[in-house]
Each structure stands twice: as structure tokens, then as C-alpha cells.
Design a protein around this motif. Sequence first.
Motif, mmCIF file in Angstrom:
data_model
loop_
_atom_site.group_PDB
_atom_site.id
_atom_site.type_symbol
_atom_site.label_atom_id
_atom_site.label_comp_id
_atom_site.label_asym_id
_atom_site.label_seq_id
_atom_site.Cartn_x
_atom_site.Cartn_y
_atom_site.Cartn_z
ATOM 1 N N UNK A 309 48.132 44.912 37.689
ATOM 2 C CA UNK A 309 49.578 44.744 37.840
ATOM 3 C C UNK A 309 50.332 45.644 36.868
ATOM 4 N N UNK A 310 49.896 45.688 35.613
ATOM 5 C CA UNK A 310 50.619 46.440 34.601
ATOM 6 C C UNK A 310 50.654 47.933 34.930
ATOM 7 N N UNK A 311 49.530 48.489 35.395
ATOM 8 C CA UNK A 311 49.507 49.900 35.770
ATOM 9 C C UNK A 311 50.456 50.201 36.916
ATOM 10 N N UNK A 312 50.490 49.304 37.897
ATOM 11 C CA UNK A 312 51.403 49.500 39.025
ATOM 12 C C UNK A 312 52.857 49.336 38.599
ATOM 13 N N UNK A 313 53.105 48.328 37.771
ATOM 14 C CA UNK A 313 54.475 48.018 37.356
ATOM 15 C C UNK A 313 55.086 49.147 36.525
ATOM 16 N N UNK A 353 46.480 55.878 34.353
ATOM 17 C CA UNK A 353 45.151 55.531 34.844
ATOM 18 C C UNK A 353 44.472 54.513 33.941
ATOM 19 N N UNK A 354 43.511 53.829 34.523
ATOM 20 C CA UNK A 354 42.511 53.026 33.835
ATOM 21 C C UNK A 354 41.177 53.439 34.441
ATOM 22 N N UNK A 355 40.079 53.297 33.751
ATOM 23 C CA UNK A 355 38.795 53.667 34.346
ATOM 24 C C UNK A 355 38.619 53.035 35.721
ATOM 25 N N UNK A 356 38.426 53.885 36.723
ATOM 26 C CA UNK A 356 38.227 53.409 38.087
ATOM 27 C C UNK A 356 39.487 53.313 38.920
ATOM 28 N N UNK A 360 49.897 55.659 40.844
ATOM 29 C CA UNK A 360 50.879 56.680 41.201
ATOM 30 C C UNK A 360 52.094 55.994 41.806
ATOM 31 N N UNK A 361 53.205 56.088 41.109
ATOM 32 C CA UNK A 361 54.471 55.513 41.581
ATOM 33 C C UNK A 361 54.321 54.075 42.067
ATOM 34 N N UNK A 362 53.642 53.255 41.267
ATOM 35 C CA UNK A 362 53.540 51.841 41.566
ATOM 36 C C UNK A 362 52.386 51.446 42.461
ATOM 37 N N UNK A 363 51.592 52.402 42.930
ATOM 38 C CA UNK A 363 50.446 52.096 43.782
ATOM 39 C C UNK A 363 49.156 52.387 43.034
ATOM 40 N N UNK A 364 48.125 51.585 43.315
ATOM 41 C CA UNK A 364 46.827 51.735 42.673
ATOM 42 C C UNK A 364 45.854 52.388 43.647
ATOM 43 N N UNK A 365 45.180 53.456 43.192
ATOM 44 C CA UNK A 365 44.184 54.159 43.999
ATOM 45 C C UNK A 365 42.825 54.005 43.323
ATOM 46 N N UNK A 366 41.891 53.364 44.007
ATOM 47 C CA UNK A 366 40.547 53.212 43.467
ATOM 48 C C UNK A 366 39.802 54.547 43.576
ATOM 49 N N UNK A 367 39.023 54.883 42.540
ATOM 50 C CA UNK A 367 38.327 56.159 42.533
ATOM 51 C C UNK A 367 37.077 56.073 41.662
ATOM 52 N N UNK A 368 36.078 56.901 41.997
ATOM 53 C CA UNK A 368 34.884 57.001 41.156
ATOM 54 C C UNK A 368 34.957 58.198 40.221
ATOM 55 N N UNK A 369 36.119 58.825 40.144
ATOM 56 C CA UNK A 369 36.302 59.944 39.222
ATOM 57 C C UNK A 369 36.243 59.423 37.791
ATOM 58 N N UNK A 370 35.466 60.041 36.913
ATOM 59 C CA UNK A 370 35.378 59.575 35.528
ATOM 60 C C UNK A 370 36.722 59.612 34.822
ATOM 61 N N UNK A 371 36.798 58.891 33.715
ATOM 62 C CA UNK A 371 38.062 58.776 32.985
ATOM 63 C C UNK A 371 38.597 60.127 32.544
ATOM 64 N N UNK A 372 37.713 61.046 32.129
ATOM 65 C CA UNK A 372 38.206 62.351 31.677
ATOM 66 C C UNK A 372 38.790 63.147 32.840
ATOM 67 N N UNK A 373 38.242 62.929 34.052
ATOM 68 C CA UNK A 373 38.811 63.578 35.233
ATOM 69 C C UNK A 373 40.166 63.007 35.594
ATOM 70 N N UNK A 374 40.337 61.693 35.444
ATOM 71 C CA UNK A 374 41.635 61.059 35.703
ATOM 72 C C UNK A 374 42.671 61.536 34.695
#
Length: 414
Positions: A309-313, A353-356, A360-374
Motif C-alpha cells: 500500500x505504501x509504495x502505491x500511495x 521500488x521494493x525488492x520484487x 509507477x504512479x500508484x500501481x504495483x508491477x511484480x517483477x523478477x528483476x533484481x533490486x539493483x536493476x529496479x
Amino acid sequence: MSPGRADADLPDSPALYYRWFAAKLTVQLLLHTTPTQVTLMDMLGGLSGQEFLSQYWQKTPYLVRKAFPDGLPGISGDELAGLATEPEVESRLVTANDWTLRHGPFFEDDFAQLPEKDWTLLVQAVDHWVPEIAALFDAFSFIPAWRMDDIMVSYAVPGGGVGPHFDHYDVFLIQVEGEREWRIGQSCTEADDRRDDTDLSILAHFDEQERWVLKPGDMLYVPPGIAHWGEALSKDCITYSIGFRAPSQAETLVDFAQFLANTSSDFDRYQDADLDARDDSHRITPADVDRIQSMLQRLVQDRDAMARWFGSYMTQPKYGDAPLEEPSLSKADIARQLQRQPLIRNASVRLAYQPGTLFVDGEAIETNLPADGLRWLCEQKRISASDLGSQDNAARLTILTSLVGHDAFYFDDE
């Protein structure tokens, strides 16, 4: 000040309009933009980022002379007035002699009728429209990017200002052109009365503590709740105000509750399997309150839900532009197009971002990109084909495709 009018044939989509207007204004600004080259310690008067945060952040005002000695990206009064004529741009006109507040959009005649003193024009979120001004955020990268709100630009003539007031958020006031006098007052609370003869939130009482005159390149930091009063001393007085997001407790409670409500099942309900027989059926007992409190505490103590929630908010856009009305691009489309031209970061987009998870603009996108890539994705302003030549190429391209779909990055056709 004679603002130019925008072209009559405007793009229909607000997102396309953003690109068109930002490109149009940027071309004009590049003619008189001075590159900003400043180290963090120069900008903070010899302090490191951590020293500034420990000694001054949300504690006490801090003045830095010549924080930007080599100049700043500039915008003229005419260009700012041109922005204020656009309906998509939030703008205000304040006259200091009677504390009258007017909201934009404005017309050229509005500016032609203004007197020679005692007024100021304020335009919010100029960083949304001018990438060179948005780049100023990079100088404050020691503060979380998701805390940054916008860059407001004010143009004032002698005597212009918005009166004694305080903000609920941190603000850096950077003098770009002309001179402005700043007076620092008391630490304010809800008990501080406001004047009731104006729509502006002006303090009824101002207890001056300090006073400084800022010249081009000077910067003043003002913590939340500290009264301050700025007044232009010269013609063509331009000040940048870099504000930071500080949502209220009430706002966060409402938004988090709505987030939980949207993710809860209809089977998640109040339960009292341990209920005892009552001789007073109308009384709410401590045990009843304990059950509902425990249910709510379990929700609040869900760290994964709180983090999502916090990342989206904190990445929700300040202005809700409509998405682009153009065909979606596949990974293959983007890979081919990158061979011909780079992707450009939309200056108005908010990323965190958070790991995983990428927000982006209030939406969460799940990804397997490592934290350094994010982190890399969040920091980029421009991405070319060569930037994807790493071991994370496929994962980067996948999430980059999602970002293009969210208009966080775009191909600049011009």
C-alpha cells in the motif's frame, strides 16, 4: 510581461499534450538555460547529506549562500505566464495590497492589467512541463524520491508575496532571479489563528525571529510548521520552491483503509466464538472491544500489505492525466525501436521500488528483476539499446515494456 499563447491546434490526449507542451517550452528554455554544476556539499554549505538531515531536517531553518553558484535552469516571466494560460496547469495570482487570490487559467489581458508592484504569479509543478527544472530533484537525491512533491515557480514584482504563513511540509526556497527578503517567524500549531478577511491562509500574528535577503543562487530550507514571509525586493523576482510530500494521518488512514477494503474477502468478518451469555444485551463489553481491536490490529500488522500500500500511495500522481491513446508496444516493438532512438523518461511520472515490486504512479508491477536493476530503472532519464546489454536484459525489457505502457517512458518522435 506579455505571455505568448499556445498553438490553436493542440493534441487531444492530455498525455500527448504534456509531451507537446514540454517539448515546445524546452526548446525556448534551452536558449537561456545555464547548466547547473554543484556538489552536494557546496549546495548544503559544506555539510554532507547526513549532516544536514541530522542537524536541520524538520528541526530549524537553514540558509546557504551561493548554493548554486553556477546558475540554475531558467524560465522567464513570459514563459511562466504562458504556462499559466493553460487549463492543465495549476496557477494562482496573489495581490499583496489586499491579499486577493485568483486561480488560473489566465488570459493575456489578466497580466496586461496588473500594476507595477505588489503581486506575484505562482505556478505549481513546473517540473512536470520543463525537464531541465525537473532535473533539480537530482540535487536532492539524499532524500527519498517518493517524498518529493513538485517544484513551484513564482514570479513577483516589488512587494509581491503570499503573506506570513506556514507549510505542513519541508520546503527548499531557491532564488533564481532578482532578490527576495525572507522573514522567519514562530513555530506554529493548530492554535495559531489565520486572518478571516482573505482566501489565503495568512497568519493573524507573525513573530519575527530572523530575516535574510536572498540573491540568485541562494537557498533557504524551511521545516514544516515554521512561519515564513517572503517579499520580492526587485523586478523579475523568480523563486523555485521545492516541496516534499507529507500526507496527514487522516489521509493515510483513509487511503490505507480503502486499500484493505479492496483486498479483503467478504468472509473476513467479526467473530465471537468465545461469546458468554449476557444478562444485559445492550452493553458493549471490554471483551467485545478487544475482539474488534484485535481484528484491526492484525490488518495493520500485515507488513507485506502495508509495504505494498505504501509504495502505491506515495507514488500516486499529483495530477491524474489520462493514459496515452496509442497502440500498445510489445517487447519486440520496443527492442526494434530502441535501435533507432532512445526512450525518454516522462518527467511527471513517479517511480519507487521494493525488492520484487516496481511502483509507477500508484500501481504495483511484480517483477523478477533484481533490486539493483529496479534502482537503475528508477534513476534513468534516457534509455538506449546499449543500456539493455546486461545479464538482466530480458527482465529489464519486460518491465520496460510495462513502463512504456504506463507512459513512464516514451519514444520522442520529434
